[in-house]
Design a protein around this motif. Structure first.
Motif, mmCIF file in Angstrom:
data_model
loop_
_atom_site.group_PDB
_atom_site.id
_atom_site.type_symbol
_atom_site.label_atom_id
_atom_site.label_comp_id
_atom_site.label_asym_id
_atom_site.label_seq_id
_atom_site.Cartn_x
_atom_site.Cartn_y
_atom_site.Cartn_z
ATOM 1 N N LEU A 145 0.821 -1.229 0.000
ATOM 2 C CA LEU A 145 0.000 0.000 0.000
ATOM 3 C C LEU A 145 0.847 1.268 0.000
ATOM 4 O O LEU A 145 0.328 2.347 0.289
ATOM 5 C CB LEU A 145 -0.910 0.009 1.232
ATOM 6 C CG LEU A 145 -1.993 -1.059 1.314
ATOM 7 C CD1 LEU A 145 -2.703 -0.985 2.658
ATOM 8 C CD2 LEU A 145 -3.005 -0.893 0.176
ATOM 9 N N GLN A 198 -0.506 4.254 -2.070
ATOM 10 C CA GLN A 198 -1.683 4.883 -1.465
ATOM 11 C C GLN A 198 -1.316 5.666 -0.209
ATOM 12 O O GLN A 198 -1.875 6.738 0.055
ATOM 13 C CB GLN A 198 -2.727 3.810 -1.123
ATOM 14 C CG GLN A 198 -3.366 3.159 -2.330
ATOM 15 C CD GLN A 198 -2.617 1.940 -2.822
ATOM 16 O OE1 GLN A 198 -1.384 1.878 -2.727
ATOM 17 N NE2 GLN A 198 -3.346 0.965 -3.340
ATOM 18 N N VAL A 244 -8.112 7.304 -4.133
ATOM 19 C CA VAL A 244 -7.926 6.575 -2.877
ATOM 20 C C VAL A 244 -9.135 6.801 -1.975
ATOM 21 O O VAL A 244 -9.565 7.935 -1.765
ATOM 22 C CB VAL A 244 -6.642 7.045 -2.162
ATOM 23 C CG1 VAL A 244 -6.489 6.337 -0.823
ATOM 24 C CG2 VAL A 244 -5.424 6.795 -3.033
ATOM 25 N N ASN A 245 -9.685 5.706 -1.466
ATOM 26 C CA ASN A 245 -10.767 5.802 -0.488
ATOM 27 C C ASN A 245 -10.133 6.131 0.866
ATOM 28 O O ASN A 245 -9.671 5.240 1.584
ATOM 29 C CB ASN A 245 -11.539 4.490 -0.431
ATOM 30 C CG ASN A 245 -12.807 4.604 0.406
ATOM 31 O OD1 ASN A 245 -12.865 5.370 1.362
ATOM 32 N ND2 ASN A 245 -13.829 3.841 0.033
ATOM 33 N N LYS A 286 -11.655 4.599 4.269
ATOM 34 C CA LYS A 286 -11.471 3.141 4.317
ATOM 35 C C LYS A 286 -10.010 2.774 4.501
ATOM 36 O O LYS A 286 -9.676 1.887 5.305
ATOM 37 C CB LYS A 286 -12.019 2.523 3.031
ATOM 38 C CG LYS A 286 -11.943 1.009 2.993
ATOM 39 C CD LYS A 286 -12.548 0.473 1.705
ATOM 40 C CE LYS A 286 -12.452 -1.048 1.655
ATOM 41 N NZ LYS A 286 -13.034 -1.581 0.387
ATOM 42 N N LEU A 287 -9.116 3.450 3.769
ATOM 43 C CA LEU A 287 -7.691 3.163 3.879
ATOM 44 C C LEU A 287 -7.180 3.487 5.272
ATOM 45 O O LEU A 287 -6.453 2.692 5.881
ATOM 46 C CB LEU A 287 -6.907 3.958 2.833
ATOM 47 C CG LEU A 287 -5.376 3.825 2.894
ATOM 48 C CD1 LEU A 287 -4.943 2.390 2.621
ATOM 49 C CD2 LEU A 287 -4.711 4.783 1.903
ATOM 50 N N ARG A 288 -7.555 4.654 5.789
ATOM 51 C CA ARG A 288 -7.069 5.061 7.111
ATOM 52 C C ARG A 288 -7.556 4.101 8.195
ATOM 53 O O ARG A 288 -6.785 3.677 9.065
ATOM 54 C CB ARG A 288 -7.514 6.490 7.413
ATOM 55 C CG ARG A 288 -7.053 6.992 8.782
ATOM 56 C CD ARG A 288 -7.317 8.475 8.945
ATOM 57 N NE ARG A 288 -6.391 9.259 8.130
ATOM 58 C CZ ARG A 288 -6.749 10.296 7.377
ATOM 59 N NH1 ARG A 288 -8.025 10.658 7.311
ATOM 60 N NH2 ARG A 288 -5.846 10.951 6.686
ATOM 61 N N VAL A 332 -5.701 0.691 7.845
ATOM 62 C CA VAL A 332 -4.304 0.777 8.277
ATOM 63 C C VAL A 332 -4.217 0.907 9.796
ATOM 64 O O VAL A 332 -3.352 0.287 10.442
ATOM 65 C CB VAL A 332 -3.610 1.957 7.580
ATOM 66 C CG1 VAL A 332 -2.283 2.270 8.237
ATOM 67 C CG2 VAL A 332 -3.395 1.652 6.108
#
Length: 345
Positions: free
Chosen positions: A229, A232, A248-249, A252-254, A257
């Motif tokens: 990732l 991103q 980048v979503n 959702k990514l945060r 992670v």
């Protein structure tokens, strides 16, 4: 650019070689006087059946020192990766699993499990990885996840105000879970409270080869996900709007992670207790070596080396006793935190 690329490659190779050589040197330090040649002889006899070595020395090196050395390497790499990723997704150089309340939440979950199932959870032995150790890791992960969700709810899930309030929310959450942990210990027996207190300060004394399986797998898999990732994460570091524009979503990514960072922290807390500020210091040290580098591999290697030699220092600083690793990292990290904070002023 070519010179910078060569410099990065040389530093990466040097760090990799040090991670290979350092365990041999570190295994020679401790209460028992063992030379480097004896360490190599013990390894050769244990792995290849070559040469002769005292059974006592072989047991000390193979069964006692090397497992804790490997656990220190895994813990240093995992906490450094978690800290670096947290600093990236929050765009805050002061971010750290300890300061964000993840470590405190994990410790609270682990202490609750210990109180319910007994302090025997602190010891993993036998020929199989006990279910009790998995329960300890699961309890720590639940506590860390609750901490992350509480921090996110306090700081807001929106892209605008989340970054500004996240660190303060993490500090408040850390104090809250710390108070709850103290409350649980208050109602525990004195013997159990003393055992849990030493564990919570951070130590690798209970390391064994079987207990290394879970933290090693978790740190390795999460590290591979972070490396996958990387694009991103770099887009997110440029700003939420920029990352959103690049497809980048962000939310959702945060959240994903942060949960992975919680998993790493919880697993390590369950294995060796609370060790703070490693995730804060190591990424900054790597940026001092290579100002423009975002290499997660280098951060993991430097973190492994840092934690390994801190453990050696903890074993050797006092005669006939061991200083908890968390005390040393907290002492160094608090000063480092103030230096970074002053630099940002």
């Amino acid at each position: 650019m070519m010179t910078q690329g060569w410099g990065k490659s040389i530093i990466l190779l040097l760090a990799f070689l040090l991670v290979i050589v350092s365990p041999l040197l570190a295994a020679s330090f401790g209460a028992a006087d063992i030379s480097l040649s004896q360490v190599i002889a013990a390894l050769a006899h244990s792995l290849l059946g070559l040469g002769e070595v005292s059974p006592l020395i072989e047991r000390i090196v193979i069964d006692l020192r090397l497992p804790r050395i490997v656990l220190a390497i895994v813990a240093g790499a995992g906490l450094s990766l978690a800290g670096s990723v947290l600093q990236t997704v929050t765009r805050n150089p002061l971010a750290d699993p300890y300061l964000f309340g993840i470590s405190s939440g994990a410790a609270f979950g682990a202490v609750v499990v210990m109180s319910l199932m007994g302090t025997s959870l602190l010891v993993v032995g036998g020929n199989v990885l006990s279910w009790s150790h998995l329960s300890l890791s699961l309890g720590a992960f639940v506590g860390a996840s609750l901490s992350i969700l509480l921090v996110l709810s306090l700081s807001g899930f929106g892209r605008g105000n989340q970054i500004e309030r996240m660190l303060l929310s993490g500090v408040a959450t850390s104090f809250m879970f710390g108070a709850l942990t103290s409350l649980v210990l208050y109602f525990s027996s004195p013997q159990a409270a003393a055992s849990v207190l030493f564990w919570s300060l951070g130590s690798f004394t209970k390391a064994s080869w079987l207990s290394l399986i879970l933290p090693s797998v978790v740190v390795l898999l999460c590290g591979l996900v972070f490396i996958g990732l990387k694009r991103q994460l770099l887009a997110l570091q440029a700003g939420d709007e920029t990352a959103h524009t690049l497809g980048v979503n962000v939310v959702k990514l945060r959240l994903g992670v942060l949960l992975l960072c919680s998993l790493i922290t919880a697993t390590l807390v369950a294995s060796c207790g609370g060790i703070g500020f490693v995730g804060l210091m190591v990424p900054h040290l790597v940026r001092l070596l290579l100002p423009r580098s975002q290499s997660l591999v280098l951060i993991a290697l430097v973190g492994a080396l840092f934690m390994l030699w801190v453990d050696v220092f903890a074993r050797c600083i006092l005669a006939n006793q061991e200083l908890p690793v968390g005390i040393i990292t907290a002492a160094i990290g608090s000063v480092f935190f103030l230096v970074v904070l002053r630099g940002r002023r």
